[in-house]
Scaffold this active site. Structure first.
Site, PDB file in Angstrom:
ATOM      1  N   SER A  58       0.833  -1.206   0.000  1.00  0.00           N
ATOM      2  CA  SER A  58       0.000   0.000   0.000  1.00  0.00           C
ATOM      3  C   SER A  58       0.863   1.251   0.000  1.00  0.00           C
ATOM      4  O   SER A  58       1.636   1.470  -0.939  1.00  0.00           O
ATOM      5  CB  SER A  58      -0.975  -0.058   1.183  1.00  0.00           C
ATOM      6  OG  SER A  58      -1.931   0.971   1.123  1.00  0.00           O
ATOM      7  N   HIS A 115      -8.027  -4.844  -0.963  1.00  0.00           N
ATOM      8  CA  HIS A 115      -6.790  -4.236  -0.463  1.00  0.00           C
ATOM      9  C   HIS A 115      -6.143  -5.209   0.520  1.00  0.00           C
ATOM     10  O   HIS A 115      -6.255  -5.055   1.738  1.00  0.00           O
ATOM     11  CB  HIS A 115      -7.118  -2.909   0.205  1.00  0.00           C
ATOM     12  CG  HIS A 115      -5.958  -1.970   0.285  1.00  0.00           C
ATOM     13  ND1 HIS A 115      -5.411  -1.366  -0.823  1.00  0.00           N
ATOM     14  CD2 HIS A 115      -5.232  -1.525   1.343  1.00  0.00           C
ATOM     15  CE1 HIS A 115      -4.407  -0.582  -0.462  1.00  0.00           C
ATOM     16  NE2 HIS A 115      -4.286  -0.667   0.854  1.00  0.00           N
ATOM     17  N   ASP A 169     -10.186  -3.767  -5.382  1.00  0.00           N
ATOM     18  CA  ASP A 169      -9.579  -2.964  -4.317  1.00  0.00           C
ATOM     19  C   ASP A 169     -10.211  -1.577  -4.325  1.00  0.00           C
ATOM     20  O   ASP A 169     -10.077  -0.832  -5.291  1.00  0.00           O
ATOM     21  CB  ASP A 169      -8.064  -2.862  -4.557  1.00  0.00           C
ATOM     22  CG  ASP A 169      -7.329  -2.221  -3.392  1.00  0.00           C
ATOM     23  OD1 ASP A 169      -7.957  -1.505  -2.606  1.00  0.00           O
ATOM     24  OD2 ASP A 169      -6.107  -2.448  -3.298  1.00  0.00           O
TER      25      ASP A 169
END
Length: 231
Positions: A108, A191, A160
């Protein structure tokens, strides 16, 4: 004070000569301890170099500022990627690491700063495994750079909601246009870092030439959703 000492970080030496150094870059809200298990699963026996992002967003650790949810402060992205390169250079000198063997592994927000480092500082990283990553400069086209042959693995979820698959595909295009050898592994989730994607990344690293002579991967499940946070 050295650049390495200026970052809270964890360093775990390699278990055998010739193993790479994994630069572990956490997601929003995590810290320098969060991805150590991922590093051990991805490259058993590798050296682990895991710093903590210096930006705080409502008390949550990050690598660069956001103007609002989903909108990056691109000038800060550029500045912070240079700061990260300084950390890596200092840590290489302090710990006697091979500068040609530093491979980023990020989730991320950590994957985004790793992507920025690839695009803005070619040669600073030997390669990267990026999970739930976006194009770090967003709509701004990165400068042309020579990433010829640089191996990059991207794991991206098609549903996501935080880092869309379109952003991951944009990053893939940007890297490939600059010569990087990109493997994009899409999955049906969001995610997160599903175990099959981690397994694919482990195989990619072993076959990329970056991993050296690797011992067998440890038994036990990887942490699905490792790294926390948002872009």
């Amino acid at each position: 004070m050295s650049a390495a000492a200026g970052f809270h970080h964890v360093y775990v030496p390699a278990e055998a000569p010739g193993r790479p150094t994994l630069l572990l870059l956490h997601g929003t809200g995590a810290d320098e301890h969060d991805l150590l298990g991922l590093g051990r699963a991805l490259a058993p026996g590798a050296a682990l170099l895991s710093p903590r992002g210096k930006v705080s967003e409502n008390g949550l650790n990050r690598w660069f500022r956001r103007l609002r949810e989903g909108v990056y402060d691109t000038e800060d992205v550029i500045a912070r990627s240079g700061e990260l390169v300084g950390f890596v250079e200092s840590a290489v000198a302090e710990y006697g690491l091979d500068p040609r063997g530093v491979v980023a592994a990020g989730f991320s927000n950590g994957a985004n700063i790793a992507a920025a480092t690839l695009l803005l500082h070619p040669g600073a990283l030997a390669g990267a495994a990026l999970f739930a990553a976006a194009a770090p400069l967003q709509d701004r086209e990165p400068p042309m750079a020579d990433l010829s042959g640089t191996p990059v693995f991207l794991g991206a979820g098609r549903i996501d909601p935080m880092t869309t698959i379109e952003e991951a595909r944009l990053l893939t295009r940007q890297l490939r246009e600059r010569g990087a050898d990109v493997t994009l592994q899409e999955h049906g989730g969001g995610h997160e870092l599903p175990i099959p994607v981690l397994d694919a990344a482990r195989r990619w690293l072993a076959g990329s030439g970056l991993g050296g002579s690797a011992p067998a991967a440890p038994d036990g499940p990887a942490a699905e959703g490792t790294g926390r946070g948002t872009g």
